[in-house]
Design a protein around this motif. Structure first.
Motif, PDB file in Angstrom:
ATOM      1  N   GLU A 171      14.927  42.734  35.468  1.00  0.00           N
ATOM      2  CA  GLU A 171      16.367  42.659  35.236  1.00  0.00           C
ATOM      3  C   GLU A 171      16.786  43.501  34.040  1.00  0.00           C
ATOM      4  N   HIS A 172      15.916  43.577  33.035  1.00  0.00           N
ATOM      5  CA  HIS A 172      16.325  44.172  31.764  1.00  0.00           C
ATOM      6  C   HIS A 172      15.473  45.364  31.353  1.00  0.00           C
ATOM      7  N   ILE A 173      14.674  45.873  32.257  1.00  0.00           N
ATOM      8  CA  ILE A 173      13.758  46.957  31.906  1.00  0.00           C
ATOM      9  C   ILE A 173      14.535  48.193  31.431  1.00  0.00           C
ATOM     10  N   ASN A 174      14.036  48.800  30.371  1.00  0.00           N
ATOM     11  CA  ASN A 174      14.568  50.079  29.923  1.00  0.00           C
ATOM     12  C   ASN A 174      13.589  51.153  30.380  1.00  0.00           C
ATOM     13  N   LYS A 175      14.063  52.102  31.157  1.00  0.00           N
ATOM     14  CA  LYS A 175      13.162  53.078  31.778  1.00  0.00           C
ATOM     15  C   LYS A 175      12.341  53.852  30.750  1.00  0.00           C
ATOM     16  N   TYR A 176      12.887  54.045  29.583  1.00  0.00           N
ATOM     17  CA  TYR A 176      12.176  54.810  28.553  1.00  0.00           C
ATOM     18  C   TYR A 176      10.916  54.086  28.103  1.00  0.00           C
ATOM     19  N   ASP A 177      10.873  52.777  28.319  1.00  0.00           N
ATOM     20  CA  ASP A 177       9.706  51.989  27.909  1.00  0.00           C
ATOM     21  C   ASP A 177       8.438  52.426  28.639  1.00  0.00           C
ATOM     22  N   SER A 178       8.610  53.002  29.836  1.00  0.00           N
ATOM     23  CA  SER A 178       7.442  53.396  30.628  1.00  0.00           C
ATOM     24  C   SER A 178       6.647  54.520  29.975  1.00  0.00           C
ATOM     25  N   LYS A 179       7.290  55.331  29.129  1.00  0.00           N
ATOM     26  CA  LYS A 179       6.566  56.407  28.462  1.00  0.00           C
ATOM     27  C   LYS A 179       6.553  56.238  26.941  1.00  0.00           C
ATOM     28  N   PHE A 180       7.015  55.093  26.476  1.00  0.00           N
ATOM     29  CA  PHE A 180       7.116  54.849  25.040  1.00  0.00           C
ATOM     30  C   PHE A 180       5.793  54.317  24.490  1.00  0.00           C
ATOM     31  N   GLY A 181       5.360  54.831  23.338  1.00  0.00           N
ATOM     32  CA  GLY A 181       4.168  54.317  22.664  1.00  0.00           C
ATOM     33  C   GLY A 181       2.923  55.131  22.948  1.00  0.00           C
ATOM     34  N   ASP A 182       2.041  55.192  21.945  1.00  0.00           N
ATOM     35  CA  ASP A 182       0.765  55.890  22.108  1.00  0.00           C
ATOM     36  C   ASP A 182      -0.260  55.012  22.813  1.00  0.00           C
ATOM     37  N   ILE A 183      -0.200  53.722  22.541  1.00  0.00           N
ATOM     38  CA  ILE A 183      -1.122  52.762  23.160  1.00  0.00           C
ATOM     39  C   ILE A 183      -0.295  51.648  23.775  1.00  0.00           C
TER      40      ILE A 183
END
Length: 278
Positions: A171-183
């Motif tokens: 419901e609240h997913i932010n698409k940028y989260d899929s490529k965010f972060g090194d680990i």
């Protein structure tokens, strides 16, 4: 749960939990958002409506999750709580609402249960450090692309990796989260959650309990706003109670703002938690 919690051998389902009256003299409900009418109904077992007259009924540190209640909600809440021997709330804002509904000042603000335990309890279940490199830990339940971009700039400036536990609520997913972060730490247990906070150089979050464990382990942390006044109050009430300088980041915050934030007096925080425990 099997490894760390002391549970009864008998487990109750909603339709026959009333039989527990034959085994127990008292019942305690708590905590987190068990009384939030947007998450649970006002006639749910979380209000101990199944407990027979004469049994001890205590509410310890529930969160009601709203700032205002309708006339019908207020009526049901008043009826639910009239039979309690003691009522407390986790946030000052929740205490104020319940007190106004009950027409008394008997509801008091108490610590979240995670703060009642000595830190040695969390040390005991906390696994060893999971990542050898220094890192910042990010745990966002909502958040925006702009907020994640700010974290990336900060991590680049201080030359640290980003460890994140992606929060993939459809419901609240932010698409940028899929490529965010090194680990991206997918396969993490509750105890791993404590570990990555404990050994982080800094923490970014909009989570109440991530903030709590940052405080317990004296981790520098930064907060992002939550949607809704009461959800925000959960963070700001705790911040105020522990006399922590403002950590909430505005929408147009910059890396310079992060670097210039006032340091937290952890000795003062520890003293306040100790006093509140007692």
């Amino acid at each position: 749960m099997d490894e760390e919690l002391k549970l009864s051998h008998k487990r109750y389902k909603v339709n026959y939990i009333g039989s527990a009256n034959g085994y127990y003299d008292g019942f305690i409900c708590g905590s987190d958002q068990i009384w939030n009418p947007e998450l649970t109904s006002l006639d749910s077992i979380y209000w101990l409506t199944f407990v027979k007259t004469g049994k001890l009924k205590i509410a310890y540190a529930p969160s009601i999750g709203i700032d205002q209640a309708t006339k019908e909600q207020r009526k049901m809440i008043r009826e639910n709580l009239n039979t309690f021997n003691a009522v407390s709330c986790r946030e000052e804002s929740g205490r104020n609402l319940i007190s106004s509904i009950m027409g008394t000042e008997d509801c008091e603000t108490v610590l979240d249960p995670t703060l009642l335990a000595e830190r040695s309890v969390w040390d005991h279940i906390c696994p060893p450090r999971r990542f050898t490199e220094k890192y910042i830990f990010v745990y966002l339940l909502r958040g925006t692309k702009q907020q994640r971009k700010l974290i990336e700039l900060y991590a680049c400036f201080i030359n640290l990796k980003i460890v994140t536990m992606p929060f993939l609520d459809n419901e609240h997913i932010n698409k940028y989260d899929s490529k965010f972060g090194d680990i991206k730490y997918w396969d993490a247990s509750p105890s791993d959650f404590i570990s990555v906070i404990r050994y982080a150089e800094a923490v970014f979050t909009d989570s109440f309990h991530c903030m709590i464990f940052s405080c317990l382990y004296h981790r520098k942390f930064y907060l992002f706003p939550k949607i809704g006044a009461h959800q925000m109050n959960r963070l700001t009430d705790l911040q105020d109670m522990l006399h922590i300088p403002a950590r909430m980041l505005e929408e147009n915050a910059t890396v310079r703002d992060l670097l210039s934030m006032e340091a937290i007096d952890w000795n003062l925080v520890d003293d306040i938690i100790r006093e509140k425990k007692e």
